[in-house]
Write a protein that holds these residues in place. Structure first.
Motif, PDB file in Angstrom:
ATOM      1  N   MET A   1       0.838  -1.210   0.000  1.00  0.00           N
ATOM      2  CA  MET A   1       0.000   0.000   0.000  1.00  0.00           C
ATOM      3  C   MET A   1       0.865   1.250   0.000  1.00  0.00           C
ATOM      4  N   LYS A   2       0.508   2.161  -0.862  1.00  0.00           N
ATOM      5  CA  LYS A   2       1.310   3.377  -0.957  1.00  0.00           C
ATOM      6  C   LYS A   2       0.892   4.415   0.083  1.00  0.00           C
ATOM      7  N   GLY A   3      -0.260   4.215   0.703  1.00  0.00           N
ATOM      8  CA  GLY A   3      -0.781   5.183   1.668  1.00  0.00           C
ATOM      9  C   GLY A   3       0.264   5.474   2.728  1.00  0.00           C
ATOM     10  N   ALA A   4       0.344   6.726   3.122  1.00  0.00           N
ATOM     11  CA  ALA A   4       1.421   7.107   4.015  1.00  0.00           C
ATOM     12  C   ALA A   4       0.870   7.620   5.335  1.00  0.00           C
ATOM     13  N   SER A   5      -0.319   7.141   5.729  1.00  0.00           N
ATOM     14  CA  SER A   5      -0.984   7.749   6.870  1.00  0.00           C
ATOM     15  C   SER A   5      -0.198   7.558   8.157  1.00  0.00           C
ATOM     16  N   LEU A  19      -3.244  21.311   7.442  1.00  0.00           N
ATOM     17  CA  LEU A  19      -3.612  20.659   6.184  1.00  0.00           C
ATOM     18  C   LEU A  19      -5.045  20.134   6.262  1.00  0.00           C
ATOM     19  N   PHE A  22      -7.501  23.101   6.267  1.00  0.00           N
ATOM     20  CA  PHE A  22      -7.575  23.704   4.933  1.00  0.00           C
ATOM     21  C   PHE A  22      -8.409  22.831   3.995  1.00  0.00           C
ATOM     22  N   SER A  23      -8.170  21.513   4.034  1.00  0.00           N
ATOM     23  CA  SER A  23      -8.912  20.604   3.157  1.00  0.00           C
ATOM     24  C   SER A  23     -10.396  20.626   3.491  1.00  0.00           C
ATOM     25  N   VAL A  26     -11.902  23.617   1.882  1.00  0.00           N
ATOM     26  CA  VAL A  26     -12.120  23.475   0.440  1.00  0.00           C
ATOM     27  C   VAL A  26     -13.388  22.664   0.176  1.00  0.00           C
TER      28      VAL A  26
ATOM     29  N   LEU B 115      -5.106  20.224  -0.800  1.00  0.00           N
ATOM     30  CA  LEU B 115      -6.219  19.260  -0.744  1.00  0.00           C
ATOM     31  C   LEU B 115      -5.797  17.911  -1.330  1.00  0.00           C
ATOM     32  N   TYR B 117      -2.810  16.747  -1.671  1.00  0.00           N
ATOM     33  CA  TYR B 117      -1.798  16.154  -0.790  1.00  0.00           C
ATOM     34  C   TYR B 117      -2.482  15.462   0.377  1.00  0.00           C
ATOM     35  N   PHE B 118      -3.478  16.158   0.946  1.00  0.00           N
ATOM     36  CA  PHE B 118      -4.238  15.594   2.059  1.00  0.00           C
ATOM     37  C   PHE B 118      -4.901  14.283   1.642  1.00  0.00           C
ATOM     38  N   ILE B 119      -5.609  14.321   0.483  1.00  0.00           N
ATOM     39  CA  ILE B 119      -6.337  13.122   0.045  1.00  0.00           C
ATOM     40  C   ILE B 119      -5.391  11.959  -0.194  1.00  0.00           C
ATOM     41  N   SER B 120      -4.248  12.241  -0.869  1.00  0.00           N
ATOM     42  CA  SER B 120      -3.370  11.140  -1.267  1.00  0.00           C
ATOM     43  C   SER B 120      -2.637  10.539  -0.073  1.00  0.00           C
ATOM     44  N   THR B 121      -2.637  11.202   1.087  1.00  0.00           N
ATOM     45  CA  THR B 121      -1.962  10.619   2.248  1.00  0.00           C
ATOM     46  C   THR B 121      -2.952   9.975   3.218  1.00  0.00           C
ATOM     47  N   ARG B 122      -4.226   9.827   2.797  1.00  0.00           N
ATOM     48  CA  ARG B 122      -5.211   9.130   3.662  1.00  0.00           C
ATOM     49  C   ARG B 122      -5.150   7.632   3.433  1.00  0.00           C
ATOM     50  N   LYS B 123      -5.856   6.894   4.318  1.00  0.00           N
ATOM     51  CA  LYS B 123      -6.027   5.449   4.098  1.00  0.00           C
ATOM     52  C   LYS B 123      -6.901   5.242   2.862  1.00  0.00           C
ATOM     53  N   PRO B 124      -6.743   4.086   2.157  1.00  0.00           N
ATOM     54  CA  PRO B 124      -7.480   3.886   0.899  1.00  0.00           C
ATOM     55  C   PRO B 124      -8.982   4.135   0.999  1.00  0.00           C
ATOM     56  N   ARG B 127      -9.642   7.806   1.307  1.00  0.00           N
ATOM     57  CA  ARG B 127      -9.190   8.408   0.062  1.00  0.00           C
ATOM     58  C   ARG B 127     -10.284   8.318  -0.999  1.00  0.00           C
ATOM     59  N   GLU B 201      -0.566  10.548  -5.852  1.00  0.00           N
ATOM     60  CA  GLU B 201      -0.863   9.186  -5.437  1.00  0.00           C
ATOM     61  C   GLU B 201       0.196   8.208  -5.950  1.00  0.00           C
TER      62      GLU B 201
END
Lengths: 281, 306
Positions: A1-5, A19, A22-23, A26, B115, B117-124, B127, B201
């Protein structure tokens, strides 16, 4: 998994909070206007933006308005007919672009992208000039009568919807495992049987997703439709656009909300079929 | 499961010929004929209803407008193009469209990058939900979404009061260029978010972890690793926002009040009011050339996601 959480790559501390905040803002920006329009479509007042109590009279008035209902029926007819045609043409194009190599394939591929990215105004101008010069010729084709207006709308909408359908179906074909088709061929299924029994069921989520997307883009189009529509064949968005340029009344809030509800329902369905159906295999 | 994380409109890489079976691998020629046959309906349709209409625009841009507003095709000339170059009004309109397009693109980039960046660093799972949240406004009715700002920016509207409270004058920006930019940012922002997300991503986050292990600061890792790797997304998103802003018609018509026309409105005016089809066609050709240039850059940088 590429996710970096949970890794050191994700921002930490204050940056992380900033972050997230801000998100969230939006997303408020994305949805607040829609919510406000929804609320004010129930406003018991003649003003579009000053709240003075709840009523659903505007929806009643919208559905009683003969202009609105006839425009709605034109919109639905055009969307359905153009979608059926573009699904057939778009799926064939997707299949041949993903699975076959022939001369001129790259040119076709490039031309197929253009209707998606071309600004609406340019496409509208193209089709207006075309129909005003060549409608006599097109009407020679049996079954097509461009003077009715509906036919020119359908023909124009197919011209951009083929591309949308083919993009969605191609994404699906590219994700398919070709070994299933090879297995079918090894078991002596001929090309037709392989297509009907193996390929088509597998790309179905893409076809349904593409069809729903085509319905949406056809139902939403304003600029191209307002250029090619003849008298007596106004689509709902074209009718609303005309009203908006004259005088804004709360009736428009209700009609707009009806349009938006249909459009959001179609989009949500399209996204869901592409995702959930593709997960189940 | 890669399908879950791709935007629904991820355009497939061209995979080229992938033979259905070894048995058929021999008759390449027959396959190529079948491929062309399958493509034929689409080719014919797009030729008649897209390529030929495109030709009509180019031809008309070299025609003449007669005194009665008809278009004469007898003598070809480049008058329409000379007028574009010499007319002060058109130059003003073009520069204004260019300026507002660039401002819109920059604001979209500033909003979309954090935004995405935030989305792409969430869990699948999260995301996917957030992506659907971006795509629903992306595909839902553009006219109505733009009209919603008319309600918000009305003299008593919530948006006007909010802008006033934030100290931006009395907050009344409806029928000004500010309202047009706001409407275009709102309308086109998802065009920036989706390709940026697709680029972010794809980033191999272990590179960022490695840079952190090598004592790069958070900002240093962002500037040296994340930003360069996200550049294709930035370029793709910028083109996808700039092209429709440059040719915008609905947003200025609803929120701009018609005082300062943009290129899109000016072109429509040439067809529906002024009846100067050659000039309108020539301006459409200009818009198309800008679009084509953008598209070529887009594909050169490896952009493949809408």
């Amino acid at each position: 998994m590429k996710g970096a959480s949970r890794s050191t790559a994700a921002p930490r501390g204050a940056a992380r909070g900033l972050l997230t905040g801000f998100s969230a803002l939006v997303f408020v920006f994305f949805y607040a206007p829609i919510v406000v329009l929804f609320v004010f479509s129930f406003n018991n007042s003649n003003s579009i933006s000053i709240w003075s109590g709840f009523t659903n009279d505007w929806y009643g008035a919208a559905l009683d308005n003969a202009n609105v209902t006839s425009a709605m029926s034109v919109s639905i007819r055009v969307a359905v007919i153009s979608t059926v045609i573009s699904v057939v043409l778009g799926t064939l194009s997707a299949l041949t672009l993903e699975r076959y190599r022939w001369r001129g394939r790259m040119v076709f591929d490039a031309i197929l992208y253009l209707p998606i990215i071309i600004p609406d105004v340019a496409m509208a101008v193209m089709l207006l000039l075309f129909f005003s010069r060549a409608s006599d010729l097109i009407s020679l084709v049996p079954g097509i009568d461009t003077s009715s207006g509906i036919d020119s709308l359908v023909l124009s909408h197919v011209a951009f919807n083929i591309s949308f359908v083919s993009v969605v179906v191609r994404a699906r074909i590219a994700d398919m495992d070709p070994s299933v088709e090879e297995a079918a061929a090894d078991l002596y299924a001929n090309r037709w049987r392989t297509f009907w029994r193996v390929t088509l069921p597998q790309i179905m989520p893409g076809i349904i997703g593409g069809a729903l997307l085509a319905l949406t883009t056809s139902f939403d189009d304003v600029v191209i439709s307002s250029f090619v529509a003849a008298l007596g064949s106004t689509t709902l968005p074209v009718y609303v656009f005309g009203l908006l340029r004259k005088d804004v009344t709360p009736l428009i809030n209700a009609v707009s909300m009806i349009i938006l509800a249909i459009s959001i329902a179609l989009v949500a369905l399209s996204l869901l079929t592409q995702r959930t159906l593709s997960r189940s295999d | 499961m890669p399908i879950d994380t791709e935007p629904a409109l991820a355009i497939a890489e061209p995979t080229g010929a992938r033979p259905l079976s070894d048995l058929e691998a021999g008759d390449e020629k027959a396959r190529s004929r079948l491929g062309l046959l399958l493509a034929l309906p689409g080719i014919v349709y797009l030729t008649v209803f897209f390529v030929i209409p495109l030709g009509f625009v180019v031809v008309t841009s070299f025609a003449t407008r007669t005194r009665t507003g008809r278009t004469a095709y007898e003598s070809w000339n480049t008058d329409a193009y000379s007028k574009i170059i010499s007319s002060d009004l058109i130059r003003t309109v073009a520069w204004r469209s260019l300026g507002l397009g660039i401002i819109t693109t920059l604001i979209c980039l500033a909003l979309a990058f954090p935004l995405s960046y935030f989305i792409s660093t969430r869990k699948p799972v999260v995301r996917n939900l957030l992506l659907i949240g971006v795509m629903i406004p992306f595909w839902s009715n553009f006219l109505v979404r733009t009209y919603a700002w008319r309600v918000l920016l009305d003299s008593n509207g919530l948006g006007t009061r909010l802008l006033g409270a934030l100290g931006l004058g009395d907050g009344r920006i409806l029928f000004t260029q500010k309202a047009v930019v706001l409407g275009m940012v709102y309308g086109f922002l998802p065009f920036m978010v989706l390709p940026l997300y697709a680029a972010l991503e794809r980033i191999d986050w272990s590179l960022v972890e490695a840079s952190r292990d090598l004592y790069a600061s958070g900002w240093g890792a962002f500037r040296r690793v994340v930003w360069p790797l996200s550049r294709p997304g930035v370029i793709a998103g910028s083109i996808l926002v700039f092209v429709p802003s440059f040719g915008a018609y609905i947003t200025p018509a609803l929120l701009g009040g018609g005082k300062d026309p943009l290129l899109g409105s000016y072109i429509v005016g040439q067809f529906l009011q002024a009846r100067n089809w050659p000039l309108g066609s020539a301006l459409s050709v200009v818009v198309l050339v800008v679009m084509l240039a953008g598209t070529i850059v887009y594909f050169r940088t490896g952009g493949r996601t809408l």
